[in-house]
Design a protein around this motif. Structure first.
Motif, PDB file in Angstrom:
ATOM      1  N   VAL A 159       0.837  -1.198   0.000  1.00 26.69           N
ATOM      2  CA  VAL A 159       0.000   0.000   0.000  1.00 26.69           C
ATOM      3  C   VAL A 159       0.872   1.249   0.000  1.00 26.69           C
ATOM      4  O   VAL A 159       0.657   2.191  -0.773  1.00 26.69           O
ATOM      5  N   ILE A 160       1.874   1.262   0.887  1.00 29.17           N
ATOM      6  CA  ILE A 160       2.756   2.414   0.986  1.00 29.17           C
ATOM      7  C   ILE A 160       3.559   2.595  -0.287  1.00 29.17           C
ATOM      8  O   ILE A 160       3.806   3.722  -0.727  1.00 29.17           O
ATOM      9  N   ARG A 161       3.978   1.492  -0.902  1.00 30.40           N
ATOM     10  CA  ARG A 161       4.752   1.572  -2.134  1.00 30.40           C
ATOM     11  C   ARG A 161       3.959   2.305  -3.209  1.00 30.40           C
ATOM     12  O   ARG A 161       4.478   3.175  -3.896  1.00 30.40           O
ATOM     13  N   SER A 162       2.672   1.950  -3.342  1.00 29.56           N
ATOM     14  CA  SER A 162       1.830   2.614  -4.332  1.00 29.56           C
ATOM     15  C   SER A 162       1.612   4.074  -3.964  1.00 29.56           C
ATOM     16  O   SER A 162       1.659   4.962  -4.821  1.00 29.56           O
ATOM     17  N   LEU A 163       1.386   4.338  -2.664  1.00 26.99           N
ATOM     18  CA  LEU A 163       1.141   5.702  -2.199  1.00 26.99           C
ATOM     19  C   LEU A 163       2.368   6.581  -2.430  1.00 26.99           C
ATOM     20  O   LEU A 163       2.250   7.708  -2.934  1.00 26.99           O
ATOM     21  N   ILE A 164       3.550   6.061  -2.082  1.00 30.54           N
ATOM     22  CA  ILE A 164       4.785   6.826  -2.271  1.00 30.54           C
ATOM     23  C   ILE A 164       5.016   7.097  -3.746  1.00 30.54           C
ATOM     24  O   ILE A 164       5.453   8.191  -4.139  1.00 30.54           O
ATOM     25  N   GLY A 165       4.720   6.121  -4.587  1.00 28.83           N
ATOM     26  CA  GLY A 165       4.875   6.316  -6.027  1.00 28.83           C
ATOM     27  C   GLY A 165       4.004   7.450  -6.534  1.00 28.83           C
ATOM     28  O   GLY A 165       4.460   8.311  -7.304  1.00 28.83           O
ATOM     29  N   VAL A 166       2.751   7.470  -6.088  1.00 30.81           N
ATOM     30  CA  VAL A 166       1.819   8.527  -6.511  1.00 30.81           C
ATOM     31  C   VAL A 166       2.282   9.890  -6.000  1.00 30.81           C
ATOM     32  O   VAL A 166       2.308  10.878  -6.739  1.00 30.81           O
ATOM     33  N   VAL A 167       2.664   9.927  -4.710  1.00 27.61           N
ATOM     34  CA  VAL A 167       3.129  11.192  -4.115  1.00 27.61           C
ATOM     35  C   VAL A 167       4.376  11.697  -4.829  1.00 27.61           C
ATOM     36  O   VAL A 167       4.524  12.897  -5.095  1.00 27.61           O
ATOM     37  N   ALA A 168       5.310  10.784  -5.152  1.00 31.07           N
ATOM     38  CA  ALA A 168       6.546  11.173  -5.821  1.00 31.07           C
ATOM     39  C   ALA A 168       6.262  11.774  -7.197  1.00 31.07           C
ATOM     40  O   ALA A 168       6.857  12.789  -7.583  1.00 31.07           O
ATOM     41  N   VAL A 169       5.340  11.162  -7.937  1.00 31.68           N
ATOM     42  CA  VAL A 169       4.996  11.676  -9.268  1.00 31.68           C
ATOM     43  C   VAL A 169       4.335  13.052  -9.161  1.00 31.68           C
ATOM     44  O   VAL A 169       4.685  13.993  -9.892  1.00 31.68           O
ATOM     45  N   ILE A 170       3.375  13.186  -8.227  1.00 32.63           N
ATOM     46  CA  ILE A 170       2.683  14.469  -8.037  1.00 32.63           C
ATOM     47  C   ILE A 170       3.673  15.547  -7.605  1.00 32.63           C
ATOM     48  O   ILE A 170       3.650  16.679  -8.109  1.00 32.63           O
ATOM     49  N   ALA A 171       4.564  15.191  -6.652  1.00 31.73           N
ATOM     50  CA  ALA A 171       5.560  16.156  -6.175  1.00 31.73           C
ATOM     51  C   ALA A 171       6.494  16.568  -7.305  1.00 31.73           C
ATOM     52  O   ALA A 171       6.884  17.739  -7.414  1.00 31.73           O
ATOM     53  N   GLY A 172       6.857  15.626  -8.165  1.00 37.36           N
ATOM     54  CA  GLY A 172       7.724  15.942  -9.301  1.00 37.36           C
ATOM     55  C   GLY A 172       7.064  16.889 -10.286  1.00 37.36           C
ATOM     56  O   GLY A 172       7.676  17.869 -10.739  1.00 37.36           O
ATOM     57  N   ILE A 173       5.799  16.619 -10.606  1.00 30.60           N
ATOM     58  CA  ILE A 173       5.051  17.487 -11.521  1.00 30.60           C
ATOM     59  C   ILE A 173       4.897  18.883 -10.932  1.00 30.60           C
ATOM     60  O   ILE A 173       5.075  19.902 -11.612  1.00 30.60           O
ATOM     61  N   TYR A 174       4.590  18.937  -9.616  1.00 28.85           N
ATOM     62  CA  TYR A 174       4.433  20.226  -8.936  1.00 28.85           C
ATOM     63  C   TYR A 174       5.740  21.011  -8.955  1.00 28.85           C
ATOM     64  O   TYR A 174       5.747  22.227  -9.181  1.00 28.85           O
TER      65      TYR A 174
ATOM     66  N   VAL B 176       8.264  20.778 -11.105  1.00 24.00           N
ATOM     67  CA  VAL B 176       8.557  21.258 -12.469  1.00 24.00           C
ATOM     68  C   VAL B 176       7.705  22.475 -12.803  1.00 24.00           C
ATOM     69  O   VAL B 176       8.196  23.468 -13.357  1.00 24.00           O
ATOM     70  N   ARG B 177       6.418  22.398 -12.458  1.00 29.19           N
ATOM     71  CA  ARG B 177       5.502  23.523 -12.714  1.00 29.19           C
ATOM     72  C   ARG B 177       5.949  24.766 -11.943  1.00 29.19           C
ATOM     73  O   ARG B 177       5.955  25.885 -12.470  1.00 29.19           O
ATOM     74  N   LYS B 178       6.348  24.553 -10.680  1.00 28.26           N
ATOM     75  CA  LYS B 178       6.777  25.673  -9.845  1.00 28.26           C
ATOM     76  C   LYS B 178       8.040  26.318 -10.406  1.00 28.26           C
ATOM     77  O   LYS B 178       8.197  27.544 -10.387  1.00 28.26           O
ATOM     78  N   TYR B 179       8.935  25.479 -10.933  1.00 24.96           N
ATOM     79  CA  TYR B 179      10.164  26.012 -11.528  1.00 24.96           C
ATOM     80  C   TYR B 179       9.847  26.863 -12.761  1.00 24.96           C
ATOM     81  O   TYR B 179      10.415  27.949 -12.941  1.00 24.96           O
ATOM     82  N   ILE B 180       8.931  26.380 -13.591  1.00 29.10           N
ATOM     83  CA  ILE B 180       8.574  27.119 -14.803  1.00 29.10           C
ATOM     84  C   ILE B 180       7.972  28.477 -14.453  1.00 29.10           C
ATOM     85  O   ILE B 180       8.271  29.497 -15.084  1.00 29.10           O
ATOM     86  N   VAL B 181       7.136  28.484 -13.406  1.00 31.94           N
ATOM     87  CA  VAL B 181       6.449  29.724 -13.021  1.00 31.94           C
ATOM     88  C   VAL B 181       7.403  30.707 -12.351  1.00 31.94           C
ATOM     89  O   VAL B 181       7.325  31.919 -12.586  1.00 31.94           O
ATOM     90  N   THR B 182       8.327  30.209 -11.529  1.00 32.63           N
ATOM     91  CA  THR B 182       9.160  31.105 -10.703  1.00 32.63           C
ATOM     92  C   THR B 182      10.625  31.145 -11.134  1.00 32.63           C
ATOM     93  O   THR B 182      11.465  31.657 -10.396  1.00 32.63           O
ATOM     94  N   ARG B 183      10.957  30.612 -12.309  1.00 40.37           N
ATOM     95  CA  ARG B 183      12.369  30.500 -12.689  1.00 40.37           C
ATOM     96  C   ARG B 183      13.063  31.852 -12.835  1.00 40.37           C
ATOM     97  O   ARG B 183      14.288  31.932 -12.746  1.00 40.37           O
ATOM     98  N   LYS B 184      12.294  32.915 -13.072  1.00 46.44           N
ATOM     99  CA  LYS B 184      12.898  34.237 -13.225  1.00 46.44           C
ATOM    100  C   LYS B 184      12.871  35.039 -11.930  1.00 46.44           C
ATOM    101  O   LYS B 184      13.301  36.179 -11.900  1.00 46.44           O
ATOM    102  N   GLN B 185      12.344  34.415 -10.882  1.00 38.63           N
ATOM    103  CA  GLN B 185      12.266  35.106  -9.601  1.00 38.63           C
ATOM    104  C   GLN B 185      13.374  34.609  -8.677  1.00 38.63           C
ATOM    105  O   GLN B 185      13.917  33.523  -8.850  1.00 38.63           O
ATOM    106  N   GLU B 186      13.689  35.400  -7.670  1.00 37.27           N
ATOM    107  CA  GLU B 186      14.677  34.987  -6.675  1.00 37.27           C
ATOM    108  C   GLU B 186      13.955  34.244  -5.577  1.00 37.27           C
ATOM    109  O   GLU B 186      13.316  34.836  -4.708  1.00 37.27           O
ATOM    110  N   THR B 187      14.023  32.920  -5.644  1.00 34.83           N
ATOM    111  CA  THR B 187      13.295  32.098  -4.682  1.00 34.83           C
ATOM    112  C   THR B 187      14.249  31.233  -3.885  1.00 34.83           C
ATOM    113  O   THR B 187      15.379  30.995  -4.262  1.00 34.83           O
TER     114      THR B 187
END
Length: 360
Positions: A237-252, A254-265
């Motif tokens: 159960v945890i293996r599947s949950l961690i896999g889903v969380v890892a994919v969502i966190a990765g997508i988030y 990448v999206r955050k980098y695209i949005v804030t790449r020109k800002q000092e974060t």
């Protein structure tokens, strides 16, 4: 007339005899029937199931074995051994694990079929157990369903032999990537900046090395705790949950980098107010004349910062901990892999500090 009766009885026997009669393969070898004191019946396979009363994995496998017994009732015997409350069965399981040169722990479920053992339970493990039984029963029409105990099917990648997967390489890559985290790096950089103003170079080195050492120690201890949790909970159960969380966190990410790449974060967990407090603490202990009090201050800072960083990048430690649990890595080997992970997690901080000191 007697011949006619005999002929009719013979035909009747042929019509109503079982159509599927299996013979045991010569490869079948029950290695532990004499150890556990179980009967060894001709043309029957013995399955030895060690479980704990209340263990959720064990309950799932017990249900699977019941269905297996119903499916192969004339060909399989299943023997149950409860180990959590029965000390004799617990010691018996340890002796059998030693016989098969497996790690001698109290982990359940543990199943033995012929010369093969299975630790833990999932649908994949169930398929392997049934595949092994079919192999021993020489079921030719189901040969395609036989599963190699050392192979796993991974989506998009295909069949992978787990013996070819290097956990050491995974520890190096995960630790190195996890180390590039702004939540601790900005603290280290500010600390180095404050240390440069110190006239006592020896004290500067001691405080800097202490910060790095305590940071690594805290992260190692945190990961050790995470792996302990993973060894006690439902891995599939945890293996599947961690896999889903890892994919969502990765997508988030990448999206955050695209949005804030020109800002000092930087670190998004520690706000500006908390950062100012940390800055004041750094100034206080770097200006502290008493070395002992300064060491306490830098150690406290390292502990708090790395706990914050763990909150920033939980997915990496959790994923690696899941990998160790799935592969039943325990004892000294687990400590070794965690130390490798921690070393490469700290390597970017160490490089920054070494360059700063050498160019001072």
């Amino acid at each position: 007339m007697n011949y006619k009766k005999f002929f009719v009885l013979f035909i009747f026997f042929l019509l109503f005899s079982p159509l599927r009669v299996f013979s045991l393969s010569t490869d079948y070898n029950d290695l532990i029937y004499n150890v556990v004191g179980a009967p060894k019946e001709e043309e029957k396979i013995n399955v030895y199931f060690f479980y704990g009363d209340g263990c959720p994995h064990c309950a799932k496998e017990e249900k699977f074995l019941e269905n297996l017994k119903e499916k192969y009732k004339n060909d399989v015997n299943i023997f149950y051994y409860e180990t959590w409350d029965n000390t004799k069965n617990k010691e018996l399981m340890l002796s059998i694990k030693k016989l098969f040169k497996k790690k001698e722990d109290y982990g359940v479920p543990f199943t033995v079929v012929g010369d093969s053992t299975y630790s833990g339970y999932s649908d994949a493990v169930g398929k392997k157990i049934e595949a092994k039984i079919k192999t021993y029963l020489e079921i030719e029409d189901d040969v395609s369903s036989v599963v190699d105990d050392n192979k796993e099917d991974i989506p998009f990648i295909g069949t992978v032999d787990v013996r070819d997967v290097s956990i050491l390489l995974v520890a190096v890559i995960f630790g190195f990537v996890d180390g590039f985290n702004p939540c601790a790096m900005w603290v280290l950089l500010f600390l180095i900046n404050m240390l440069f103003d110190m006239k006592d170079k020896k004290k500067m080195l001691i405080l800097g090395i202490t910060f790095l050492f305590v940071s690594g120690l805290v992260y190692f201890a945190s990961m050790l705790g995470i792996t302990k949790i993973f060894s006690m909970i439902s891995i599939p159960v945890i293996r599947s949950l961690i896999g889903v969380v890892a994919v969502i966190a990765g997508i988030y990410a990448v999206r955050k980098y695209i949005v804030t790449r020109k800002q000092e974060t930087g670190c998004q967990v520690v706000d500006e107010k908390k950062r100012r407090k940390i800055f004041e603490r750094i100034r206080k202990f770097t200006n502290e004349k008493n070395l002992f009090l300064a060491l306490i201050g830098v150690s406290t800072l390292a502990i708090s910062v790395n706990l914050i960083e763990l909150a920033c990048s939980t997915v990496f430690p959790a994923t690696f901990s899941s990998i160790l649990s799935i592969n039943n890595v325990n004892g000294f080997l687990k400590i070794f892999y965690l130390l490798v992970y921690t070393f490469f997690y700290m390597i970017d901080d160490m490089v920054v500090f070494i360059i700063s000191v050498c160019t001072l």
